[in-house]
Design a protein around this motif. Structure first.
Motif, mmCIF file in Angstrom:
data_model
loop_
_atom_site.group_PDB
_atom_site.id
_atom_site.type_symbol
_atom_site.label_atom_id
_atom_site.label_comp_id
_atom_site.label_asym_id
_atom_site.label_seq_id
_atom_site.Cartn_x
_atom_site.Cartn_y
_atom_site.Cartn_z
ATOM 1 N N PHE A 15 0.833 -1.202 0.000
ATOM 2 C CA PHE A 15 0.000 0.000 0.000
ATOM 3 C C PHE A 15 0.871 1.256 0.000
ATOM 4 O O PHE A 15 0.520 2.276 -0.566
ATOM 5 C CB PHE A 15 -0.914 -0.024 1.236
ATOM 6 N N TYR A 16 2.028 1.188 0.648
ATOM 7 C CA TYR A 16 2.916 2.340 0.786
ATOM 8 C C TYR A 16 3.822 2.569 -0.434
ATOM 9 O O TYR A 16 4.435 3.628 -0.544
ATOM 10 C CB TYR A 16 3.825 2.170 2.011
ATOM 11 N N PHE A 17 3.958 1.579 -1.311
ATOM 12 C CA PHE A 17 4.971 1.650 -2.354
ATOM 13 C C PHE A 17 4.877 2.868 -3.266
ATOM 14 O O PHE A 17 5.893 3.507 -3.522
ATOM 15 C CB PHE A 17 4.994 0.364 -3.167
ATOM 16 N N PRO A 18 3.698 3.246 -3.774
ATOM 17 C CA PRO A 18 3.654 4.439 -4.634
ATOM 18 C C PRO A 18 4.148 5.698 -3.920
ATOM 19 O O PRO A 18 4.891 6.497 -4.508
ATOM 20 C CB PRO A 18 2.175 4.557 -5.019
ATOM 21 N N SER A 19 3.775 5.866 -2.659
ATOM 22 C CA SER A 19 4.220 7.069 -1.941
ATOM 23 C C SER A 19 5.705 7.004 -1.605
ATOM 24 O O SER A 19 6.381 8.034 -1.574
ATOM 25 C CB SER A 19 3.373 7.314 -0.693
ATOM 26 N N ILE A 20 6.246 5.813 -1.376
ATOM 27 C CA ILE A 20 7.681 5.671 -1.110
ATOM 28 C C ILE A 20 8.473 6.081 -2.346
ATOM 29 O O ILE A 20 9.429 6.854 -2.261
ATOM 30 C CB ILE A 20 8.032 4.219 -0.692
ATOM 31 N N GLU A 21 8.062 5.569 -3.504
ATOM 32 C CA GLU A 21 8.765 5.909 -4.742
ATOM 33 C C GLU A 21 8.681 7.402 -5.033
ATOM 34 O O GLU A 21 9.681 8.024 -5.418
ATOM 35 C CB GLU A 21 8.195 5.099 -5.919
ATOM 36 N N LYS A 22 7.526 7.980 -4.816
ATOM 37 C CA LYS A 22 7.332 9.406 -5.087
ATOM 38 C C LYS A 22 8.151 10.268 -4.118
ATOM 39 O O LYS A 22 8.837 11.204 -4.529
ATOM 40 C CB LYS A 22 5.847 9.756 -4.988
ATOM 41 N N LYS A 23 8.097 9.946 -2.847
ATOM 42 C CA LYS A 23 8.749 10.772 -1.832
ATOM 43 C C LYS A 23 10.267 10.675 -1.862
ATOM 44 O O LYS A 23 10.966 11.676 -1.686
ATOM 45 C CB LYS A 23 8.240 10.394 -0.437
ATOM 46 N N TYR A 24 10.803 9.466 -2.094
ATOM 47 C CA TYR A 24 12.244 9.268 -1.983
ATOM 48 C C TYR A 24 12.953 9.118 -3.331
ATOM 49 O O TYR A 24 14.176 9.039 -3.379
ATOM 50 C CB TYR A 24 12.554 8.080 -1.068
ATOM 51 N N GLY A 25 12.182 9.064 -4.430
ATOM 52 C CA GLY A 25 12.769 9.080 -5.764
ATOM 53 C C GLY A 25 13.520 7.836 -6.192
ATOM 54 O O GLY A 25 14.341 7.897 -7.101
ATOM 55 N N ARG A 26 13.244 6.729 -5.551
ATOM 56 C CA ARG A 26 13.880 5.455 -5.928
ATOM 57 C C ARG A 26 12.793 4.402 -6.107
ATOM 58 O O ARG A 26 11.844 4.351 -5.323
ATOM 59 C CB ARG A 26 14.818 4.951 -4.837
ATOM 60 N N PRO A 27 12.967 3.524 -7.084
ATOM 61 C CA PRO A 27 11.994 2.434 -7.231
ATOM 62 C C PRO A 27 12.102 1.436 -6.071
ATOM 63 O O PRO A 27 13.156 1.311 -5.442
ATOM 64 C CB PRO A 27 12.370 1.777 -8.562
ATOM 65 N N ILE A 28 11.025 0.743 -5.824
ATOM 66 C CA ILE A 28 10.982 -0.245 -4.734
ATOM 67 C C ILE A 28 12.072 -1.293 -4.904
ATOM 68 O O ILE A 28 12.719 -1.690 -3.936
ATOM 69 C CB ILE A 28 9.584 -0.909 -4.648
ATOM 70 N N ALA A 29 12.314 -1.726 -6.130
ATOM 71 C CA ALA A 29 13.345 -2.739 -6.377
ATOM 72 C C ALA A 29 14.715 -2.272 -5.886
ATOM 73 O O ALA A 29 15.508 -3.064 -5.369
ATOM 74 C CB ALA A 29 13.401 -3.089 -7.859
ATOM 75 N N GLU A 30 14.992 -0.988 -6.028
ATOM 76 C CA GLU A 30 16.275 -0.451 -5.564
ATOM 77 C C GLU A 30 16.360 -0.476 -4.042
ATOM 78 O O GLU A 30 17.405 -0.819 -3.477
ATOM 79 C CB GLU A 30 16.450 0.976 -6.083
#
Length: 76
Positions: A15-30
């Motif tokens: 659920f958090y993944f889209p906001s994590i990528e947007k806020k921190y500028g890195r893809p989840i895989a990274e």
């Protein structure tokens, strides 16, 4: 895929993944690569490390660690 399935939001840590990528500028895989490359293995240690070394908030760090460790456990 049905229309309702496509509209179903992710649950759990994802659920958090889209906001994590947007806020921190890195893809989840990274983020997952960083977690897996860390010498730390305990959930709480990894969460603290992401917070102190990478500036993530607690909820985002917790979600990444929980999801990554669950994936790794399922793959073993």
């Amino acid at each position: 895929m049905t229309e309702s399935a496509a509209a179903t939001p992710p649950k759990g840590p994802a659920f958090y993944f889209p906001s994590i990528e947007k806020k921190y500028g890195r893809p989840i895989a990274e983020w997952q690569e960083l977690i897996r490359a860390s010498p730390l293995t305990k959930h709480s240690e990894l969460v603290t490390w992401l917070k102190t070394e990478h500036g993530l908030g607690h909820g985002h760090a917790n979600a990444l660690v929980a999801h990554t460790l669950k994936e790794d456990a399922a793959g073993s």
